[in-house]
Scaffold this motif. Structure first.
Motif, mmCIF file in Angstrom:
data_model
loop_
_atom_site.group_PDB
_atom_site.id
_atom_site.type_symbol
_atom_site.label_atom_id
_atom_site.label_comp_id
_atom_site.label_asym_id
_atom_site.label_seq_id
_atom_site.Cartn_x
_atom_site.Cartn_y
_atom_site.Cartn_z
ATOM 1 N N LEU A 252 0.856 -1.159 -0.041
ATOM 2 C CA LEU A 252 0.099 0.111 0.067
ATOM 3 C C LEU A 252 0.921 1.247 0.051
ATOM 4 O O LEU A 252 1.978 1.199 0.558
ATOM 5 C CB LEU A 252 -0.972 0.002 1.304
ATOM 6 C CG LEU A 252 -1.961 -1.012 1.301
ATOM 7 C CD1 LEU A 252 -2.694 -0.962 2.596
ATOM 8 C CD2 LEU A 252 -2.995 -0.946 0.130
ATOM 9 N N GLY B 230 2.640 4.328 1.118
ATOM 10 C CA GLY B 230 2.993 4.852 2.514
ATOM 11 C C GLY B 230 3.419 3.634 3.289
ATOM 12 O O GLY B 230 4.119 3.909 4.581
ATOM 13 N N SER B 231 3.509 2.574 2.951
ATOM 14 C CA SER B 231 4.034 1.505 3.560
ATOM 15 C C SER B 231 5.594 1.289 3.478
ATOM 16 O O SER B 231 6.093 0.794 4.471
ATOM 17 C CB SER B 231 3.629 0.116 2.895
ATOM 18 O OG SER B 231 4.182 0.131 1.726
ATOM 19 N N THR C 13 11.092 3.212 -0.334
ATOM 20 C CA THR C 13 12.533 3.364 0.491
ATOM 21 C C THR C 13 13.071 2.089 0.366
ATOM 22 O O THR C 13 14.006 1.717 0.626
ATOM 23 C CB THR C 13 11.812 3.852 1.895
ATOM 24 O OG1 THR C 13 11.193 4.986 1.875
ATOM 25 C CG2 THR C 13 13.017 4.096 2.728
ATOM 26 N N LYS D 130 16.560 0.576 -0.314
ATOM 27 C CA LYS D 130 17.581 -0.126 0.453
ATOM 28 C C LYS D 130 17.917 -1.375 -0.050
ATOM 29 O O LYS D 130 19.195 -1.885 0.235
ATOM 30 C CB LYS D 130 16.631 -0.330 1.969
ATOM 31 C CG LYS D 130 16.419 0.870 2.704
ATOM 32 C CD LYS D 130 15.522 0.636 3.981
ATOM 33 C CE LYS D 130 15.243 1.559 4.847
ATOM 34 N NZ LYS D 130 14.329 1.234 6.114
ATOM 35 N N GLN E 280 11.457 9.853 -6.554
ATOM 36 C CA GLN E 280 11.872 9.566 -5.383
ATOM 37 C C GLN E 280 13.016 8.400 -5.183
ATOM 38 O O GLN E 280 13.979 8.040 -5.104
ATOM 39 C CB GLN E 280 10.680 9.286 -4.483
ATOM 40 C CG GLN E 280 11.455 8.744 -2.820
ATOM 41 C CD GLN E 280 10.053 8.185 -2.222
ATOM 42 O OE1 GLN E 280 8.893 8.273 -2.509
ATOM 43 N NE2 GLN E 280 10.335 7.660 -0.953
ATOM 44 N N GLY F 92 12.577 -3.311 7.989
ATOM 45 C CA GLY F 92 13.104 -1.780 8.026
ATOM 46 C C GLY F 92 13.201 -1.263 9.373
ATOM 47 O O GLY F 92 12.410 -1.277 10.264
ATOM 48 N N GLU G 157 14.693 5.086 8.797
ATOM 49 C CA GLU G 157 14.249 5.762 7.538
ATOM 50 C C GLU G 157 15.736 6.027 6.563
ATOM 51 O O GLU G 157 15.619 6.180 5.419
ATOM 52 C CB GLU G 157 14.035 7.311 7.831
ATOM 53 C CG GLU G 157 12.583 7.402 8.062
ATOM 54 C CD GLU G 157 12.165 9.207 8.264
ATOM 55 O OE1 GLU G 157 11.400 9.477 7.735
ATOM 56 O OE2 GLU G 157 12.655 9.545 9.218
HETATM 57 P P1 GDP Z 1 5.614 3.903 -0.238
HETATM 58 O O1 GDP Z 1 4.587 5.018 -0.437
HETATM 59 O O2 GDP Z 1 5.185 2.838 0.132
HETATM 60 O O3 GDP Z 1 6.675 3.779 -1.330
HETATM 61 O O4 GDP Z 1 6.574 4.620 0.889
HETATM 62 P P2 GDP Z 1 7.887 5.346 1.283
HETATM 63 O O5 GDP Z 1 8.702 4.675 0.579
HETATM 64 O O6 GDP Z 1 7.797 6.900 0.224
HETATM 65 O O7 GDP Z 1 7.992 5.769 2.675
HETATM 66 C C1 GDP Z 1 7.085 6.546 3.518
HETATM 67 C C2 GDP Z 1 7.796 6.850 4.686
HETATM 68 O O8 GDP Z 1 8.127 6.022 5.433
HETATM 69 C C3 GDP Z 1 8.895 7.765 4.314
HETATM 70 O O9 GDP Z 1 9.067 8.888 4.912
HETATM 71 C C4 GDP Z 1 10.128 6.781 4.754
HETATM 72 O O10 GDP Z 1 11.303 7.357 5.197
HETATM 73 C C5 GDP Z 1 9.321 6.155 5.717
HETATM 74 N N1 GDP Z 1 9.946 4.803 6.153
HETATM 75 C C6 GDP Z 1 10.006 3.800 5.216
HETATM 76 N N2 GDP Z 1 10.733 2.668 6.037
HETATM 77 C C7 GDP Z 1 10.791 2.999 7.062
HETATM 78 C C8 GDP Z 1 11.511 2.068 8.201
HETATM 79 O O11 GDP Z 1 11.802 1.082 8.127
HETATM 80 N N3 GDP Z 1 11.376 2.962 9.509
HETATM 81 C C9 GDP Z 1 11.395 3.997 9.476
HETATM 82 N N4 GDP Z 1 11.260 4.863 10.813
HETATM 83 N N5 GDP Z 1 10.534 4.935 8.411
HETATM 84 C C10 GDP Z 1 10.548 4.222 7.296
#
Ligand code: GDP
Length: 296
Positions: free
Chosen positions: A109, A111-112, A116, A120, A147, A274, A277
């Protein structure tokens, strides 16, 4: 993430070891407390039931009661149960294709933490001397494409050039032919995330899977969303042939029990956690380490 659970369990074990000689009743009572601790940590009910019934079977034999330090035996039984719940002792790393490229499809989903995590993973693989290509298929969110390109720069790997107007399946085809022509070892495809699971999302992901024949299809789920993450994982797994899970935000201070239920509910191995960040914030999942941390 497991602090509250750790506190509760160490309270149970302290009381138990304070007693010295144990009766079956003492052990029963301790297991009842373990049950409550797991439920309060948000471990799914059927998973708790199975856990406790197995622990009971192992703990109520004469062997435990007659042993020199019965309380330690109970702790060991709980530890073993946790390791089992989390998928067993053998850590399940990434599967790589015998004939490159290995294709990793990222699903989840919005924001999951999917994008990122793609970055990684790219860094991890690059450190293992793999030639990695990152490609974003998120045609609805140009920002997500940017991104991923930025993450590729940070990880010092290639990203597929962005061509505006292409559909996700077209991008997948382009990524696959670039991988073959340019000799990439691994292609990571970041699919579009939505806020809810819908038919369009699933059929697009299924079409991409058909085009790219992924070696790994990883579902990225946010540990902090509790049982919602478990339901999401189940729903995805019904529609996509997932091969593993990545649980993000294990560094957060949620209750953690949903993450503990994930493996048992879906049957899928948890492959990574994870833990920050930052781009190097991804740990290979190790059931023994996590169980050890929970027991403090
Ligand atoms: P996507 O919409 O699923 O692609 O989500 P993103 O990769 O953009 O991540 C959403 C937010 O969650 C970002 O601000 C990331 O830095 C943060 N994030 C992702 N993984 C982790 C994690 O393992 N730990 C923390 N603290 N933040 C995370």
């Amino acid at each position: 993430m497991f602090d509250a659970l750790t506190d509760r369990l160490s309270g149970v074990f302290d009381r138990l070891s304070g007693r010295g000689v144990l009766s079956e009743k003492d052990i029963d009572e301790a297991l009842r407390e373990v049950r409550v601790a797991l439920l309060e940590a948000d471990v799914a009910l059927p998973v708790v039931r199975e856990f406790i019934s197995k622990a009971k079977e192992r703990a109520t034999g004469e062997e435990v009661i007659r042993s020199i330090r019965p309380a330690d035996q109970v702790v060991k039984i709980i530890y073993d149960g946790l390791v089992e719940m989390l998928g067993g002792e053998a850590a399940e790393g990434l599967n790589l294709a015998l004939n490159p490229p290995t294709v990793i499809l990222m699903a989840g989903l919005q924001g999951s933490g999917k994008t990122t995590t793609a970055g990684k993973l790219a860094l991890k693989l690059a450190k293992d001397r793999k030639k990695v290509l990152l490609a974003s298929l998120d045609t609805r969110r140009p920002a997500a494409m940017e991104q991923l390109a930025m993450l590729a720069k940070q990880a010092e790997v290639d990203s597929l050039p962005i061509v505006p107007g292409q559909s996700a399946p077209d991008i997948a085809r382009r990524a696959m032919s670039a991988a073959k022509l340019q000799g990439f070892d691994v292609v990571i495809l970041d699919t579009a995330g939505r806020t809810t699971i819908d038919e369009a999302m699933m059929s697009e992901a299924a079409e991409i899977a058909k085009i790219a024949s992924p070696t790994e299809t990883l579902l990225v789920a946010d540990s902090l969303t509790g049982q919602d993450a478990v339901r999401t994982a189940k729903a995805f797994h019904e529609r996509l042939p997932l091969t593993g899970l990545v649980l993000t935000r294990a560094d957060g201070d949620g209750r953690g029990g949903a993450a503990l239920s994930m493996r048992a509910v879906t049957g899928l191995p948890i492959k990574f956690l994870g833990v920050s960040e930052k781009i190097d914030g991804l740990d290979a999942f190790d059931a023994r380490r996590v169980a050890g941390r929970i027991l403090g």
